[in-house]
Design a protein around this motif. Sequence first.
Motif, PDB file in Angstrom:
ATOM      1  N   ARG A  29     -23.068  -2.949  16.432  1.00 24.14           N
ATOM      2  CA  ARG A  29     -23.274  -1.643  17.058  1.00 24.14           C
ATOM      3  C   ARG A  29     -24.768  -1.357  17.253  1.00 24.14           C
ATOM      4  O   ARG A  29     -25.170  -0.649  18.170  1.00 24.14           O
ATOM      5  CB  ARG A  29     -22.627  -0.556  16.191  1.00 24.14           C
ATOM      6  CG  ARG A  29     -22.560   0.842  16.818  1.00 24.14           C
ATOM      7  CD  ARG A  29     -23.839   1.649  16.678  1.00 24.14           C
ATOM      8  NE  ARG A  29     -24.255   1.858  15.314  1.00 24.14           N
ATOM      9  CZ  ARG A  29     -24.150   3.009  14.657  1.00 24.14           C
ATOM     10  NH1 ARG A  29     -23.614   4.055  15.234  1.00 24.14           N
ATOM     11  NH2 ARG A  29     -24.602   3.113  13.421  1.00 24.14           N
ATOM     12  N   ASN A  30     -25.594  -1.926  16.375  1.00 20.27           N
ATOM     13  CA  ASN A  30     -27.021  -1.634  16.403  1.00 20.27           C
ATOM     14  C   ASN A  30     -27.827  -2.688  17.156  1.00 20.27           C
ATOM     15  O   ASN A  30     -29.016  -2.860  16.907  1.00 20.27           O
ATOM     16  CB  ASN A  30     -27.537  -1.491  14.964  1.00 20.27           C
ATOM     17  CG  ASN A  30     -26.790  -0.403  14.228  1.00 20.27           C
ATOM     18  OD1 ASN A  30     -26.659   0.708  14.719  1.00 20.27           O
ATOM     19  ND2 ASN A  30     -26.251  -0.730  13.073  1.00 20.27           N
ATOM     20  N   TYR A  47     -32.070  -0.396   9.854  1.00 19.67           N
ATOM     21  CA  TYR A  47     -30.797  -1.083  10.040  1.00 19.67           C
ATOM     22  C   TYR A  47     -30.989  -2.565   9.747  1.00 19.67           C
ATOM     23  O   TYR A  47     -31.938  -3.184  10.224  1.00 19.67           O
ATOM     24  CB  TYR A  47     -30.303  -0.928  11.472  1.00 19.67           C
ATOM     25  CG  TYR A  47     -29.742   0.437  11.801  1.00 19.67           C
ATOM     26  CD1 TYR A  47     -28.521   0.841  11.276  1.00 19.67           C
ATOM     27  CD2 TYR A  47     -30.421   1.308  12.651  1.00 19.67           C
ATOM     28  CE1 TYR A  47     -27.996   2.088  11.585  1.00 19.67           C
ATOM     29  CE2 TYR A  47     -29.900   2.550  12.965  1.00 19.67           C
ATOM     30  CZ  TYR A  47     -28.690   2.934  12.435  1.00 19.67           C
ATOM     31  OH  TYR A  47     -28.170   4.167  12.739  1.00 19.67           O
ATOM     32  N   GLU A  52     -20.328  -2.643  12.051  1.00 17.25           N
ATOM     33  CA  GLU A  52     -21.271  -1.730  11.425  1.00 17.25           C
ATOM     34  C   GLU A  52     -22.310  -2.515  10.649  1.00 17.25           C
ATOM     35  O   GLU A  52     -21.971  -3.305   9.760  1.00 17.25           O
ATOM     36  CB  GLU A  52     -20.542  -0.758  10.495  1.00 17.25           C
ATOM     37  CG  GLU A  52     -21.458   0.261   9.840  1.00 17.25           C
ATOM     38  CD  GLU A  52     -22.100   1.213  10.842  1.00 17.25           C
ATOM     39  OE1 GLU A  52     -23.078   0.795  11.503  1.00 17.25           O
ATOM     40  OE2 GLU A  52     -21.634   2.348  10.961  1.00 17.25           O
ATOM     41  N   PRO A  73     -23.542   6.600   9.699  1.00 19.05           N
ATOM     42  CA  PRO A  73     -22.570   5.511   9.868  1.00 19.05           C
ATOM     43  C   PRO A  73     -21.910   5.576  11.242  1.00 19.05           C
ATOM     44  O   PRO A  73     -21.939   6.604  11.922  1.00 19.05           O
ATOM     45  CB  PRO A  73     -21.558   5.783   8.749  1.00 19.05           C
ATOM     46  CG  PRO A  73     -21.647   7.270   8.521  1.00 19.05           C
ATOM     47  CD  PRO A  73     -23.090   7.631   8.758  1.00 19.05           C
ATOM     48  N   LEU A  74     -21.287   4.478  11.614  1.00 25.12           N
ATOM     49  CA  LEU A  74     -20.607   4.371  12.899  1.00 25.12           C
ATOM     50  C   LEU A  74     -19.375   5.271  12.904  1.00 25.12           C
ATOM     51  O   LEU A  74     -18.560   5.234  11.990  1.00 25.12           O
ATOM     52  CB  LEU A  74     -20.185   2.918  13.132  1.00 25.12           C
ATOM     53  CG  LEU A  74     -19.374   2.599  14.382  1.00 25.12           C
ATOM     54  CD1 LEU A  74     -20.232   2.797  15.614  1.00 25.12           C
ATOM     55  CD2 LEU A  74     -18.856   1.164  14.307  1.00 25.12           C
ATOM     56  N   TYR A  92     -16.929  -3.000  17.690  1.00 27.97           N
ATOM     57  CA  TYR A  92     -18.226  -2.770  17.062  1.00 27.97           C
ATOM     58  C   TYR A  92     -18.219  -3.140  15.588  1.00 27.97           C
ATOM     59  O   TYR A  92     -17.267  -2.854  14.846  1.00 27.97           O
ATOM     60  CB  TYR A  92     -18.638  -1.309  17.215  1.00 27.97           C
ATOM     61  CG  TYR A  92     -19.150  -0.977  18.591  1.00 27.97           C
ATOM     62  CD1 TYR A  92     -20.264  -1.617  19.113  1.00 27.97           C
ATOM     63  CD2 TYR A  92     -18.522  -0.022  19.380  1.00 27.97           C
ATOM     64  CE1 TYR A  92     -20.741  -1.320  20.370  1.00 27.97           C
ATOM     65  CE2 TYR A  92     -18.982   0.300  20.639  1.00 27.97           C
ATOM     66  CZ  TYR A  92     -20.101  -0.364  21.135  1.00 27.97           C
ATOM     67  OH  TYR A  92     -20.565  -0.067  22.379  1.00 27.97           O
TER      68      TYR A  92
END
Length: 673
Positions: A243-244, A274, A264, A556-557, A262
Amino acid sequence: MKNNQCRVLLFTADAQFGDRWVAELKPLADNDADAPLALSFHHTDSEGLADHLRCGETQVVVVDDTGASSEAIESTRQTLQRQRAEIDCVLLTDADSPRADNFECVISRAESNYGVVYRTLRRILLERISTPFADALREYVYAARDSWHTPGHSSGDSLSTSPWIADFYRFMGEHIFNTDLSVSVKMLDSLMDPISVIHQAQQSTARTFGAAHSYFVTNGTSTSNKIVLQHLLRAGDRVIVDRNCHKSVHHAMIISGALPVYLESSVNQQYGIYGPVPKAEIFSAIDANPGARLLVLTSCTYDGLRYDLKPIIDRAHAAGIFVLIDEAWYAHGRFHPELRPTALECGADFVTQSTHKMLSAFSQASMIHVGDFSWRKRDGGSHQSAEASVFDTAGFREDINMHTSTSPQYGMIASLDVARKQMSIEGYSVLSRTLAFADEIRRFVDDSTAFRSLNAEDLCGPDLAADGIRLDPTKVTIDVGCAGVSAPAAQARLFAEFGIQVEKNTHNTLSFLVTIGTTESKVLRLKQALRRLSEDAGQADATAYVISQRGQKLPPLSSIDALPRRAYFARGEKLTWQGEGRAALIGRIACDEVVPYPPGIPLLVPGQRISAEILDAIIAFTSERADLEMHGLRRVGALPALRVLTECEATAAVAELRVAQDSESTEAWQAWA
């Protein structure tokens, strides 16, 4: 005497033969006054090999196979490649042996004409240091031909005689303009359809970086990522993705209509960083998505954290999943044993690199490297198909052209050619110096300041302790918060008082990028500045320190409840978070990426449900971090706002996503294969 010394090393157990070999070749090199490089010849046995490989001037190793088994010769070659991937390996033999296939070339041990031997070895090096495109560009410029084609400044003539802008011409220099040419100049080839000097430069690049194919890109790794994802993905394809990852990967999924799965990332809240995705989560996602088309990971991250890629890539390939590794920050990795293995060496199918970030190329100059797809070619493999056996070069070229200007910057292309040459011939030397500088800075911070340099364990935390995560030493992260100093305030002081610009900061850390352009004087000035900041730590501004201690928590996601493409292209509505607007935003589905930059990692992506934690992080970044850009925000009058799906759009988007998620992924995979 020439300064560009190149050492040719004979690896042999026959010292008497080695003495004669060196004695025959040395006078030929001494008398070659016209050569653009100076060759020196040496020989060694196994005891001295390591010392010679640590010498940056060693560029060619000739392996004498007399008396050695095929296994021993191959083991020696692999040792050479592990230590110095860029050097050329030549086999010296009396036999017509298949073992020669893995060497740059073969030379007969019985060759009596040492002029032939010398010219062969010189040719190998001349090929490595050649820059086909840069040389052609220089030749064209020095020929001073009249320009009756684009660009309109006509080699700078529109500026040089102007009373208003001639100062800019003088400031930039004439070659900035007279190398700014167009596809009309046929001798310079075409980036859209390279068949001569650009093609040759890209072939040399592939050899240097260990790729099957390499491509030059003149709009950064952001565009490189979009090209690769466009080539691989179609609407509805599943992509397992951190996701990042960089915002460009999310942009590519919007364009393609792909369905992201995604992952995390680990989050280090203490430092606001991250980290990588835990290996167990990657494996679980691969197992849970058998029809996935692609896995995308970033290695190394902006902060220098590198995955143990080999087991991850092997797991993805076993499931029939292609792998793209974003190595934007790791173009230098192949050229020093401390930094290897690279993503390509671990089996990645596509690797994107920002050549400009760490090497000697202009900004926006990047490369795409393509692997050999050997996992799809193995006999008896379950993923064989027409596509499996051959990389679609024509199709990939079309994907590149869709994102490439028909008017690329030719100086940028030349800089890629030259950057490749430098790393091929002196990458080991310049990186040895760079790594020494990075170590010197870290030791100084830990021994002579109140601050602390952070290692991989500090940045990763306990969640990744068993994942084999390594730190690229060229990314030096310093914790200044431990001494009560606000990192944004320290960054401002470094710039205003000491003339030092850092790469980035969090609320309590400063990140310094140590590159092949770092010098002794720059290191000295940085140490002096850090010493001063440390001495003044007790006098730090109290307000700034309180903000530093609070920091910005990384949320958080939250759930993805709409396809990114559907969310992004929706009309949506703009809502501000001021006053009672905050409550109205929580639970809505975002239309845009919201990205603090640097580093370009999204807090929100299109289709993501807005949680209270994410909204609070966006508000905190926007109000407390004036040093950052915030991409993706909208405006309602003078107030910042977010674009979200309307209630009607959200109902349709959620239903569409549910259908996509419920489709039989295995059947979709089989239909494609």
